[in-house]
Design an enzyme around this catalytic site. Structure first.
Site, short mmCIF file in Angstrom:
data_model
loop_
_atom_site.label_atom_id
_atom_site.label_comp_id
_atom_site.label_asym_id
_atom_site.label_seq_id
_atom_site.Cartn_x
_atom_site.Cartn_y
_atom_site.Cartn_z
N GLU A 297 -38.43 -18.97 56.89
CA GLU A 297 -38.12 -19.64 57.38
C GLU A 297 -37.28 -20.95 56.23
O GLU A 297 -37.43 -20.88 54.78
CB GLU A 297 -39.00 -20.93 57.37
CG GLU A 297 -38.93 -22.48 58.15
CD GLU A 297 -40.05 -22.92 58.13
OE1 GLU A 297 -39.95 -24.68 58.36
OE2 GLU A 297 -41.07 -22.98 57.58
N CYS B 141 -43.22 -21.19 61.86
CA CYS B 141 -43.73 -21.53 61.39
C CYS B 141 -45.06 -22.19 62.40
O CYS B 141 -45.30 -22.08 62.09
CB CYS B 141 -43.16 -22.32 59.86
SG CYS B 141 -44.58 -22.60 58.12
N LYS C 245 -36.70 -25.24 65.06
CA LYS C 245 -37.87 -24.88 65.41
C LYS C 245 -38.40 -26.38 66.57
O LYS C 245 -37.60 -27.10 66.23
CB LYS C 245 -38.19 -25.05 64.00
CG LYS C 245 -39.94 -25.39 63.64
CD LYS C 245 -39.98 -25.89 61.77
CE LYS C 245 -41.54 -25.89 61.61
NZ LYS C 245 -41.52 -26.01 59.89
#
Length: 647
Positions: free
Chosen positions: A47, A169, A116
């Site tokens: 990330e 994540c 994300k």
């Protein structure tokens, strides 16, 4: 395909300097170059790998955001002539909002951008201070590095070999991760760009999340974690990257390394597809709240040369897939044995039987069946004397197996009956006009059927149950006499393959019995597998060795597992077998017995279509009422054609 249904992927953790886009880009390109030399076709980075995840309020500096875009452009240009596909993390501004995104780059093109969705904003995390969620996107495309690029979480990327999707994540740590939905719509591999920090116990929990999500999604899961280059002002990052496949960790990186690194694994796309085909709940139509979701498919023309013949597999191929590992041996064998015992005990209770009959030859299969019976009778508090072990010496019975059968029954305290079959079989030969000196299939099967008749009639005599001894490997090959040892009233070994039979008997010898019984089992384990239907040698040795006729059981069990469990075609099984048995069997021998396996498997289905009840133990079973429904006259031609082409 030259890759045999595998795709080689990597999860990378490069050296990093927070906010130094040029340094980070240089390291990313170095790792990509090394990965490509290793045959990797797709590599994922952590990330915000362009800037560093811990850049914090520097994310509000336009110079950093512009530097990140320049880095993406540099990677795109550097990969113009490269075959590898890279997935890198970066902050990206889209219509006055900053998103934490994954950028997919291949052959000098940006294929897509995935933001994300779930932004952690608790404890040490402040993602919402800098980033917007993918839910705030108001457009399906964005301009990036001179391209109009698809952007969104509704992207599935499709190559000729596999389909993949991306989450970032925190997405994984939610009750319904995006990857669950991606998988329902066809994504076979999930790439996760992560910056999960370390606290006590978190690494074990993170590994379990990755492993479990790969299992739930029946997918490959490639997880790239931020490493020690991130700031340690308040947090520590270890670079705990890993690759999982359907509940198994295939590879993982060294934690707390100060060097750039990547872990590599071959994900078996064939295996995943086969499991999904069988799992009819694996479809969005079963989930009303997901069924209306629409995805966009990004088609990637090529990743690699599928005609390449010398594919190098970076994963262990287990030569004995039915046999538990050393680490799990005791627990797995105990569970298998308990299933066999539980199945037989239930059957005895159901019909209120207090007696049972079994033919004891001194071989492996009858030994395991007798051990299961003894344990079941003990469990039900029925005297072991109610087990009638019948040894039936014939023309090929050797002193070794005969004596082992008697000793074993004596040591276990069962009732022993000895009923020789020679006279009855000779009378049968006379009745049907067969020459006793012609040792053909009639000679052999007459003995097997005579033994079965004795067992059935003796069971009637004592009001008991005939317990079958034949195993899964014999059923697969049809290595049993129809209406002979093929038949019983309950078959406790019906889903235990030969390699596992031997393992179980060895485990029982080492953990369940007294010393005298152990010594008997050890000698039984050392005895060649044989039906003993042909006369012994001059010195009483066994001449009819099964594996010399049908081939090594270790090979057949390997073929059986990979054919039935994963639906592999012959060429892939051959490819895997050459790796698994390197140094033990040469290629010609493997191919010879693979042909034998397929021919026998197809031609002997009629025997399997009428086998007795028996407990399913593992993932492979040939019961016509359960796992394997096949017509008796199915043609093997298609499989043989492929085998012929491999000569």
């Amino acid at each position: 395909m030259g890759n045999y249904g595998f795709i080689k992927v990597a999860a990378a953790t490069p050296k990093l300097k927070v906010a130094d886009c040029v340094f980070n880009t240089t390291e990313i390109l170095k790792v990509i170059a090394d990965a490509e030399k290793s045959g990797v076709k797709a590599i994922v980075f952590p990330e915000a790998s362009i800037t560093g995840y811990t850049a914090n309020d520097l994310f509000h500096q336009r110079l950093l955001i512009e530097g990140a875009v320049n880095s993406i452009d540099g990677i795109k240009r550097a990969l113009a002539e490269s075959d590898i596909m890279a997935i890198v993390g970066t902050p990206l501004e889209i219509t006055n909002r900053l998103y934490n995104v994954a950028v997919v780059i291949h052959r000098g093109q940006i294929l897509g951008v995935v933001p994300k969705t779930f932004l952690p904003n608790y404890n040490e995390f402040y993602d919402k201070r800098w980033f917007s969620s993918a839910r705030e996107l108001s457009q399906p495309e964005t301009e990036l590095c001179g391209q109009t690029v698809p952007v969104g979480t509704d992207l599935i990327f499709e190559t000729k070999d596999f389909r993949f999707a991306i989450e970032i994540c925190e997405d994984l740590w939610t009750p319904v991760p995006p990857s669950a939905i991606h998988s329902l719509y066809g994504a076979e591999v999930i790439f996760n760009l992560s910056a999960s920090n370390e606290t006590i116990g978190k690494n074990e929990y993170r590994r379990s999340l990755v492993n479990q999500q790969s299992a739930r999604c029946i997918a490959g899961y490639v997880y790239a974690a931020a490493g020690n280059g991130e700031s340690t002002t308040d947090l520590v990052f270890s670079g705990s990257s890993m690759i999982a496949e359907n509940g198994n960790i295939l590879a993982s990186s060294e934690r707390f390394s100060f060097d750039s690194q990547f872990c590599v694994a071959d994900i078996d796309i064939d295996r995943l597809r086969n499991d999904r085909l069988k799992n009819k709940s694996f479809t969005p139509s079963e989930y009303n709240h997901f069924s209306s979701i629409k995805y966009r498919t990004i088609t990637i023309d090529t990743i690699g040369d599928d005609k390449k013949a010398d594919y190098k597999l970076d994963r262990y191929v287990n030569p004995m897939p039915f046999v538990p590992s050393k680490e799990n041996m005791d627990a797995r064998c105990s569970e298998i044995f308990a299933i066999q015992v539980g199945g037989l005990a239930k059957r005895l209770l159901h019909i209120n039987a207090q007696t049972a009959v079994v033919g004891v030859s001194g071989g492996l299969d009858s030994t395991l069946a007798l051990l299961v019976m003894v344990k079941a009778f003990d469990k039900l508090n029925i005297p072991r004397a109610n087990i009638y072990g019948i040894t039936m010496p014939g023309f090929g019975t050797t002193d070794r197996t005969y004596n082992n059968a008697l000793k074993l029954m004596q040591s276990l305290g069962v009732t022993i009956r000895e009923i020789p079959i020679q006279d009855a079989v000779m009378q049968h030969f006379k009745d049907i006009g067969h020459d006793k000196d012609v040792h053909d299939i009639t000679y052999e099967n007459s003995q097997a059927r005579e033994r079965t008749q004795i067992l059935m009639d003796y069971a009637n005599k004592v009001n008991g149950l005939v317990i079958g001894t034949g195993d899964l490997s014999e059923l697969a090959l049809g290595w049993c006499t129809y209406n002979g040892d093929h038949m019983s009233m309950y078959a406790v070994n019906t889903s235990i393959p030969k390699t596992l039979v031997k393992t179980l008997v060895g485990w029982i010898a080492g953990s369940q019995l007294d010393k005298s019984s152990q010594e008997i089992l050890i000698d039984i384990l050392d005895t060649p597998v044989s039906p003993e239907l042909l006369p012994a040698g001059e010195n009483g040795e066994i001449l009819q060795v099964t594996e010399e006729t049908v081939g090594p059981y270790i090979l057949h069990d390997f073929f059986l597992y990979n054919m039935l469990r994963f639906g592999y075609e012959p060429r892939k099984i051959y490819f895997l077998a050459k790796i698994a048995f390197e140094g033990k069997y040469d290629d010609a021998i493997i191919l010879k017995w693979l042909r034998t396996f397929y021919w026998r498997f197809f031609s002997q289905q009629f025997k399997r279509n009428c086998i007795p009840d028996g407990p399913k133990v593992g993932s492979i079973n040939l019961s016509p009422r359960g796992d394997w429904r096949m017509v008796s006259d199915a043609s093997v031609a298609l499989w043989m054609q492929q085998l012929d082409a491999m000569q």
